[in-house]
Design a protein around this motif. Structure first.
Motif, mmCIF file in Angstrom:
data_model
loop_
_atom_site.group_PDB
_atom_site.id
_atom_site.type_symbol
_atom_site.label_atom_id
_atom_site.label_comp_id
_atom_site.label_asym_id
_atom_site.label_seq_id
_atom_site.Cartn_x
_atom_site.Cartn_y
_atom_site.Cartn_z
ATOM 1 N N ALA A 131 -4.498 0.511 4.668
ATOM 2 C CA ALA A 131 -3.628 -0.674 4.649
ATOM 3 C C ALA A 131 -4.157 -1.761 5.583
ATOM 4 O O ALA A 131 -4.107 -2.953 5.260
ATOM 5 C CB ALA A 131 -2.204 -0.283 5.037
ATOM 6 N N ALA A 132 -4.697 -1.355 6.732
ATOM 7 C CA ALA A 132 -5.251 -2.346 7.669
ATOM 8 C C ALA A 132 -6.477 -3.018 7.058
ATOM 9 O O ALA A 132 -6.692 -4.220 7.197
ATOM 10 C CB ALA A 132 -5.617 -1.670 8.989
ATOM 11 N N ARG A 133 -7.267 -2.211 6.377
ATOM 12 C CA ARG A 133 -8.470 -2.733 5.730
ATOM 13 C C ARG A 133 -8.083 -3.745 4.646
ATOM 14 O O ARG A 133 -8.688 -4.799 4.513
ATOM 15 C CB ARG A 133 -9.213 -1.537 5.133
ATOM 16 N N VAL A 134 -7.051 -3.395 3.869
ATOM 17 C CA VAL A 134 -6.572 -4.304 2.814
ATOM 18 C C VAL A 134 -6.006 -5.576 3.448
ATOM 19 O O VAL A 134 -6.314 -6.691 3.013
ATOM 20 C CB VAL A 134 -5.489 -3.601 1.949
ATOM 21 N N ALA A 135 -5.189 -5.407 4.494
ATOM 22 C CA ALA A 135 -4.554 -6.576 5.120
ATOM 23 C C ALA A 135 -5.595 -7.557 5.645
ATOM 24 O O ALA A 135 -5.483 -8.768 5.442
ATOM 25 C CB ALA A 135 -3.626 -6.121 6.253
ATOM 26 N N THR A 136 -6.640 -7.031 6.299
ATOM 27 C CA THR A 136 -7.629 -7.949 6.877
ATOM 28 C C THR A 136 -8.542 -8.507 5.787
ATOM 29 O O THR A 136 -8.926 -9.669 5.843
ATOM 30 C CB THR A 136 -8.467 -7.262 7.974
ATOM 31 N N MET A 137 -8.847 -7.682 4.780
ATOM 32 C CA MET A 137 -9.664 -8.162 3.667
ATOM 33 C C MET A 137 -8.975 -9.331 2.980
ATOM 34 O O MET A 137 -9.616 -10.294 2.565
ATOM 35 C CB MET A 137 -9.884 -7.014 2.677
ATOM 36 N N MET A 138 -7.639 -9.262 2.882
ATOM 37 C CA MET A 138 -6.887 -10.276 2.163
ATOM 38 C C MET A 138 -6.368 -11.375 3.098
ATOM 39 O O MET A 138 -5.609 -12.237 2.670
ATOM 40 C CB MET A 138 -5.706 -9.640 1.426
ATOM 41 N N GLY A 139 -6.745 -11.334 4.355
ATOM 42 C CA GLY A 139 -6.296 -12.367 5.290
ATOM 43 C C GLY A 139 -4.784 -12.388 5.473
ATOM 44 O O GLY A 139 -4.188 -13.451 5.671
ATOM 45 N N ALA A 140 -4.144 -11.228 5.399
ATOM 46 C CA ALA A 140 -2.688 -11.172 5.625
ATOM 47 C C ALA A 140 -2.402 -11.545 7.077
ATOM 48 O O ALA A 140 -3.194 -11.255 7.964
ATOM 49 C CB ALA A 140 -2.172 -9.765 5.323
ATOM 50 N N ASP A 141 -1.265 -12.210 7.314
ATOM 51 C CA ASP A 141 -0.932 -12.486 8.722
ATOM 52 C C ASP A 141 -0.032 -11.416 9.312
ATOM 53 O O ASP A 141 0.188 -11.387 10.518
ATOM 54 C CB ASP A 141 -0.376 -13.901 8.939
ATOM 55 N N VAL B 239 0.885 -1.167 0.000
ATOM 56 C CA VAL B 239 0.000 0.000 0.000
ATOM 57 C C VAL B 239 0.919 1.212 0.000
ATOM 58 O O VAL B 239 1.636 1.446 0.975
ATOM 59 C CB VAL B 239 -0.942 0.012 1.222
ATOM 60 N N SER B 240 0.973 1.911 -1.106
ATOM 61 C CA SER B 240 1.939 3.003 -1.238
ATOM 62 C C SER B 240 1.261 4.357 -1.305
ATOM 63 O O SER B 240 0.434 4.625 -2.167
ATOM 64 C CB SER B 240 2.790 2.801 -2.491
ATOM 65 N N SER B 241 1.649 5.233 -0.383
ATOM 66 C CA SER B 241 1.267 6.642 -0.452
ATOM 67 C C SER B 241 2.245 7.347 -1.376
ATOM 68 O O SER B 241 3.172 6.731 -1.888
ATOM 69 C CB SER B 241 1.358 7.291 0.932
ATOM 70 N N GLY B 242 2.041 8.611 -1.555
ATOM 71 C CA GLY B 242 3.036 9.391 -2.287
ATOM 72 C C GLY B 242 2.505 10.040 -3.545
ATOM 73 O O GLY B 242 3.211 10.850 -4.162
ATOM 74 N N ALA B 243 1.279 9.720 -3.951
ATOM 75 C CA ALA B 243 0.764 10.277 -5.205
ATOM 76 C C ALA B 243 0.689 11.802 -5.141
ATOM 77 O O ALA B 243 1.201 12.498 -6.028
ATOM 78 C CB ALA B 243 -0.606 9.684 -5.520
ATOM 79 N N ILE B 244 0.088 12.310 -4.079
ATOM 80 C CA ILE B 244 -0.093 13.767 -4.002
ATOM 81 C C ILE B 244 1.268 14.455 -3.836
ATOM 82 O O ILE B 244 1.576 15.430 -4.524
ATOM 83 C CB ILE B 244 -1.072 14.139 -2.863
ATOM 84 N N ALA B 245 2.102 13.896 -2.955
ATOM 85 C CA ALA B 245 3.421 14.502 -2.717
ATOM 86 C C ALA B 245 4.250 14.526 -4.000
ATOM 87 O O ALA B 245 4.891 15.534 -4.326
ATOM 88 C CB ALA B 245 4.150 13.725 -1.618
ATOM 89 N N LEU B 246 4.223 13.430 -4.741
ATOM 90 C CA LEU B 246 5.019 13.349 -5.964
ATOM 91 C C LEU B 246 4.454 14.291 -7.039
ATOM 92 O O LEU B 246 5.205 14.999 -7.719
ATOM 93 C CB LEU B 246 5.035 11.900 -6.456
ATOM 94 N N GLY B 247 3.143 14.317 -7.162
ATOM 95 C CA GLY B 247 2.502 15.196 -8.142
ATOM 96 C C GLY B 247 2.804 16.659 -7.852
ATOM 97 O O GLY B 247 3.063 17.463 -8.749
ATOM 98 N N ARG B 248 2.824 16.995 -6.580
ATOM 99 C CA ARG B 248 3.169 18.349 -6.145
ATOM 100 C C ARG B 248 4.562 18.728 -6.633
ATOM 101 O O ARG B 248 4.774 19.817 -7.159
ATOM 102 C CB ARG B 248 3.184 18.306 -4.606
ATOM 103 N N THR B 249 5.506 17.816 -6.466
ATOM 104 C CA THR B 249 6.883 18.101 -6.888
ATOM 105 C C THR B 249 6.962 18.218 -8.403
ATOM 106 O O THR B 249 7.559 19.154 -8.931
ATOM 107 C CB THR B 249 7.836 16.975 -6.411
ATOM 108 N N ILE B 250 6.337 17.247 -9.104
ATOM 109 C CA ILE B 250 6.413 17.256 -10.572
ATOM 110 C C ILE B 250 5.787 18.532 -11.133
ATOM 111 O O ILE B 250 6.297 19.150 -12.066
ATOM 112 C CB ILE B 250 5.709 16.003 -11.157
ATOM 113 N N LEU B 251 4.689 18.976 -10.524
ATOM 114 C CA LEU B 251 3.987 20.162 -11.022
ATOM 115 C C LEU B 251 4.575 21.467 -10.480
ATOM 116 O O LEU B 251 4.121 22.552 -10.841
ATOM 117 C CB LEU B 251 2.499 20.087 -10.653
ATOM 118 N N GLY B 252 5.546 21.348 -9.584
ATOM 119 C CA GLY B 252 6.172 22.542 -9.009
ATOM 120 C C GLY B 252 5.205 23.380 -8.181
ATOM 121 O O GLY B 252 5.211 24.609 -8.256
ATOM 122 N N LEU B 253 4.378 22.706 -7.383
ATOM 123 C CA LEU B 253 3.365 23.437 -6.610
ATOM 124 C C LEU B 253 3.885 23.943 -5.265
ATOM 125 O O LEU B 253 3.158 24.609 -4.529
ATOM 126 C CB LEU B 253 2.133 22.550 -6.384
ATOM 127 N N GLY B 254 5.127 23.578 -4.933
ATOM 128 C CA GLY B 254 5.705 24.067 -3.684
ATOM 129 C C GLY B 254 4.968 23.531 -2.467
ATOM 130 O O GLY B 254 4.387 22.460 -2.502
#
Ligand code: GLU
Length: 385
Positions: free
Chosen positions: A158-168, A53-68
């Protein structure tokens, strides 16, 4: 904790916070991502199935677009997410491919895990991906999520995904190395906790106030994630992601906090109920009802003191003790207006008031999950019921 091994875990969900992946000035931290992808390759070589489960979309888009650093309007952060997500997914795909792994992107909106039918659908897709030996790389679909209908933080997602998928195991990689008895930035005497047996109200108090504005998550959402995960039988680790090869660092004995899974996890359908992120309403009940629930009984209208929220029949509602503590969750058998009319009534009186024959329980025991902690001796009783 030096002898800790990740090898016994068969399905592992790893959550990565934005600050670990994205440098505000330079953008994506490729070396770090490559080292994490190598760690994932190693887990896979040992036979584990890994979900990211990866965050970073908004942060990366901000950098690419030069939004400061300026605050973004909703539509600007959605646009930033659109730009960032495509780059993020590409980076993950390359990094995992560099370690012989295929990957697939999954973007979820809140309804995909909160509505039962969509939950089953999302689960089927992710299971198929795992079966095909492609690493699911999951994020919230930030381009369409508005504040009312979003997870908001990837810890709970991520917790929702982990339990939905039966992750240990769920690993939250963060800029902090684990849980402290108080927020260490504010309290120099804060002590590190290597193991948490149960997330009690005392443990929750250690998280301190709401998260800083920089991190959506903070310790509070991590503990929320921990409650969802451990209650469903998934162990959780909070570890520092700030170094290279952060997963192997756990094996090497760098410190982290381990949250042990419940000895009596809820299963299947009840996992979905217990992990609902935003209950549609709240029912405050009397002490007698709390005791009845803890011993495995249904919630009857007679024990309900106060109804709040605008819910429909079949929605998930939280059940609160007279002190306002959440003790359980369940699918309610009445809509809010009827719940108000029957609250406090005996079963025999209900039909007269409603004018139709209704289910006598407000929430049937089959649709109900204990989520809170009763006083110790009652909790033991409830868990064996
Ligand atoms: N989904 C957000 C993103 O990818 C991150 C949410 C969070 O930081 O928890 O930018």
């Amino acid at each position: 904790m030096t002898s800790f091994s990740l090898r016994k875990y068969r399905r592992i969900t790893i959550k990565i916070g934005s600050a670990l992946l994205v440098d505000r000035a330079r953008g994506l931290k490729r070396d770090w991502l490559d080292s994490l992808a190598a760690d994932i390759g190693e887990l896979a070589d040992n036979g584990a199935e890994v979900l990211v489960v990866s965050s970073g979309a908004i942060a990366l888009g901000r950098t690419i677009l030069g939004l400061g650093r300026r605050a973004l309007k909703l539509e600007e952060s959605q646009a930033a997410a659109a730009v960032g997500q495509i780059a993020l997914a590409g980076a993950w795909s390359d990094a995992l491919a560099g370690n012989g792994l295929k990957s697939g992107q999954i973007l979820l909106t809140l309804g995909d895990t909160e509505e039962r039918r969509r939950y089953l659908n999302a689960r089927a897709t992710i299971s198929t991906l795992v079966k095909m030996k492609a690493v699911p790389v999951i994020n919230e679909n930030d381009t369409v999520a508005t504040s009312e209908i979003r997870y908001g933080d990837n810890d709970r997602l991520a917790a929702r995904v982990a339990t939905m998928m039966g992750a240990d195991l769920l690993i939250l990689l963060s800029d902090i190395d684990g849980l402290y008895s108080a927020p260490p930035a504010r309290d120099p005497n804060a002590e590190f906790l290597p193991v948490v047996e149960r997330i009690t109200p005392e443990i929750e108090a250690m998280a301190g106030a709401a998260a800083s504005e920089l991190s959506r998550g903070g310790m509070r959402t991590k503990l929320d994630a921990g409650k969802i995960a451990t209650g469903a039988g998934t162990a959780m680790i909070i570890a520092a992601g700030t170094r290279l090869s952060p997963i192997l660092a756990i094996e090497r004995g760098e410190r982290f906090t381990l949250f042990r899974p419940s000895a009596h996890p809820v299963k299947g359908y009840k996992t979905w109920i217990a992990g609902q992120l935003e209950p549609a309403g709240r029912l405050t009940v009397d002490d007698g009802a709390v005791r009845a629930l803890m011993s495995g009984k249904s919630l009857l209208p007679a024990g309900v003191k106060l109804v709040s929220g605008n819910f429909a029949r079949g929605d998930t509602v939280a059940i609160l003790s007279p002190e306002g503590r959440e003790v359980a969750r369940g699918l309610v058998a009445y809509d809010a207006a009827d719940a108000v009319r029957v609250a406090g009534l005996k079963t025999a009186e209900i039909e007269t008031v409603l004018g139709y024959e209704a289910r006598s329980a407000m929430i049937h025991r089959d649709d109900l999950v204990i989520t809170g902690h009763a006083p110790e001796k009652e909790a033991d009783h409830a868990e064996s019921a």
